[in-house]
Write a protein that holds these residues in place. Structure first.
Motif, short mmCIF file in Angstrom:
data_model
loop_
_atom_site.label_atom_id
_atom_site.label_comp_id
_atom_site.label_asym_id
_atom_site.label_seq_id
_atom_site.Cartn_x
_atom_site.Cartn_y
_atom_site.Cartn_z
N ILE A 79 0.84 -1.20 0.00
CA ILE A 79 0.00 0.00 0.00
C ILE A 79 0.87 1.26 0.00
N PHE A 80 1.98 1.20 0.75
CA PHE A 80 2.95 2.31 0.77
C PHE A 80 3.47 2.57 -0.66
N ASP A 81 3.87 1.49 -1.34
CA ASP A 81 4.40 1.63 -2.70
C ASP A 81 3.35 2.25 -3.63
N ASP A 82 2.12 1.73 -3.53
CA ASP A 82 1.06 2.23 -4.41
C ASP A 82 0.69 3.68 -4.08
N LEU A 83 0.65 4.01 -2.79
CA LEU A 83 0.34 5.39 -2.39
C LEU A 83 1.40 6.33 -2.96
N ARG A 84 2.66 5.94 -2.86
CA ARG A 84 3.74 6.79 -3.38
C ARG A 84 3.62 6.95 -4.89
N ARG A 85 3.25 5.83 -5.56
CA ARG A 85 3.15 5.86 -7.01
C ARG A 85 2.08 6.86 -7.47
N PHE A 86 0.95 6.87 -6.76
CA PHE A 86 -0.17 7.69 -7.25
C PHE A 86 -0.31 9.04 -6.54
N HIS A 87 0.20 9.16 -5.31
CA HIS A 87 -0.10 10.37 -4.55
C HIS A 87 1.13 11.08 -3.98
N SER A 88 2.34 10.75 -4.48
CA SER A 88 3.56 11.31 -3.87
C SER A 88 3.73 12.79 -4.21
N HIS A 89 2.98 13.29 -5.19
CA HIS A 89 3.07 14.73 -5.49
C HIS A 89 2.28 15.56 -4.48
N LYS A 90 1.45 14.86 -3.68
CA LYS A 90 0.62 15.61 -2.72
C LYS A 90 1.00 15.36 -1.27
#
Lengths: 333, 333
Positions: free
Chosen positions: A26-37
């Motif tokens: 989930i950490f990896d996926d969150l970073r992939r989609f939301h790391s700009h925010k």
């Protein structure tokens, strides 16, 4: 390091910090989609406590305003070490791992995943029901066991017809309602138990689970785990369901008294069980491995590629709502 | 022997004779429910031919007017030895084991089991579909394989959501129609192939199975086996279905080109298969036993306690209709 990489890292440090407890994927996926925010920080799946981890990495504990917590227990003690925490988001429908009264006391908002999983869990529950009635996993084992005696005549006992069976749903929330739609298409007779009678539901309501079990051939557990539902499926309920009765659990393990369930299955006091959840995951009572009238599953009833994407989306939407002072998308508290 | 036992046996000898080919269980059940109306004779499941059997037991072959034949091949040669045969009844939906043109030429009536099995087979097919998409049998194997490493973290890959999947039904008869009702409740997008377009059906019709496969994520085979459908699921169809595509077969084994199916599964050219039927039953291609994306079943999709009772009822009704010169209940010919 190139100047613009440096700039990116600096920028990331300025974003709102979100601590992710244990869940690497989930950490990896969150970073992939939301790391700009958001600036996501992973507390790895080890024995380190939150405060030890924050100290070791020189994070100021008051800089953590939001936490994503999967199946890790979030106790009053954990919360004590996060003085600025304003939001807990869990990528699950259930919130039994979170100390909700303590969150309430501290003014911490809590969001779950809403209904993202409901259809997938319902498909899974209904498939387990048919599997048990029609001996499908058992038939597959039977076939694979025949690999060295293929020419021999093949006798396999008949299963039980699904149509006309009386199915009791324990917990008629979003998942239970999706289950009921599927059972209607299968021609089952549906009744249910829940905290209160639902005014718009045509099925028979039983305020007492023993009465529900007495009137049913199958019980499907799709309620949440809380003080009222812990061990609600007791030995008494199982005996009321009877020797031919089948239980499917896609809720939480501890809704069933697991020790008693194992005894009932081993002694043939109930007919079978489809279990996606267990009281002490990832542990499973060893007696179950030798039973042919049991379907076991690694807590995967909600797990599809599509639902995983949906989870990341809903997590992101809740974080965004929280940090811009808007109402949460799927609030629990 | 007591006089009235003698009388009963004499009476039984006077009843219409019905030869039951091979099926011990059906023979037992027929005797249990219908022995007051018919005198059933079992040809046991050995290599004996019909004429050898009748000679050995001093039965006049012209005294046999009705035969119950399960999955035994009823060829022109078998029929030649039963000069007075007027009725063949099969306790199955399919009639591919019977030489229908020869029956027609000889004026022999044929009845199958009608729609007794349709709902049970449809439940089974839909369960296999969900099982494959959601890896339920595979998950059960995974769990039982973990019995000695329970405390280890438990990683199981996500399956695929059922809702929204495009499912093509090959053969939209009674079984296919029951399947479509269940798929609607699951939110699948349904299309179909059959001899002719059905005027009252809202689903997209594909006269060509390759086109159907190209437009689908899943194929469910529920057609009968005949010269037009033998190996209709060819390598070309499987490649059109593609790497993620899943096939469920509850029709007859030879509707699929089984050698090509095995190759496609082993090479990962299709995503998985749920197989209740095989080309050369009870044999099963050994390569299938090692595959995790396959659900195998011992031709039990129609097999429930309830359907077994229904079969005996319909067999009896057809025999009764025939011997009283009334129209058959579930005529094929």
């Amino acid at each position: 390091m190139a100047p613009d990489q440096n700039h990116l890292i600096q920028q990331s440090q300025d974003l709102p910090r979100v601590l992710v407890l244990h869940e690497q994927t989930i950490f990896d996926d969150l970073r992939r989609f939301h790391s700009h925010k958001f600036h996501f920080i992973l507390l790895p799946s080890t024995d380190t406590t939150v405060d030890q981890f924050l100290n070791a990495h020189n994070y100021d504990s008051s800089s953590i305003c939001a936490v994503v917590c999967s199946y890790v227990r979030v106790t009053a003690d954990v919360l004590r070490h996060l003085p600025s925490l304003g939001l807990l988001v869990t990528p699950s429908a259930g919130t039994n791992h979170i100390d909700l009264p303590e969150c309430c006391r501290r003014g911490i908002k809590v969001a779950n995943i809403g209904t993202v999983f409901s259809e997938d869990v319902a498909d899974f529950a209904v498939c387990m029901l048919i599997d048990l009635m029609r001996k499908i996993s058992a038939g597959d084992r039977f076939m694979r066991g025949r690999r060295n005696s293929l020419a021999a005549p093949c006798h396999f006992p008949p299963g039980s017809k699904v149509r006309g069976k009386r199915v009791g749903i324990v917990g008629l929330g979003s998942i239970g309602t999706e289950i009921s739609r599927r059972l209607e298409a299968l021609g089952c007779i549906i009744s249910y138990n829940s905290r209160t009678k639902k005014s718009k539901v045509p099925y028979t309501y039983y305020p007492n689970v023993v009465d529900l079990a007495t009137s049913c051939d199958v019980l499907i557990i799709s309620c949440s785990l809380n003080d009222q539902t812990r061990h609600i499926i007791s030995r008494e309920v199982m005996l009321a369901l009877g020797k031919e009765g089948v239980i499917v659990n896609v809720g939480r393990g501890a809704v069933i008294d697991e020790k008693e369930l194992v005894k009932c299955l081993v002694k043939g006091e109930i007919g079978g069980a489809g279990l996606d959840v267990f009281e002490d995951e990832p542990n499973v009572p060893k007696e179950l491995f030798d039973l042919d009238n049991v379907v076991l599953s690694p807590h995967s009833s909600a797990l599809t590629s599509e639902s995983v994407r949906g989870v990341i989306e809903v997590l992101g939407q809740n974080l965004e709502a929280f940090f811009s002072n808007k109402p949460l998308i799927t609030p629990v508290l």
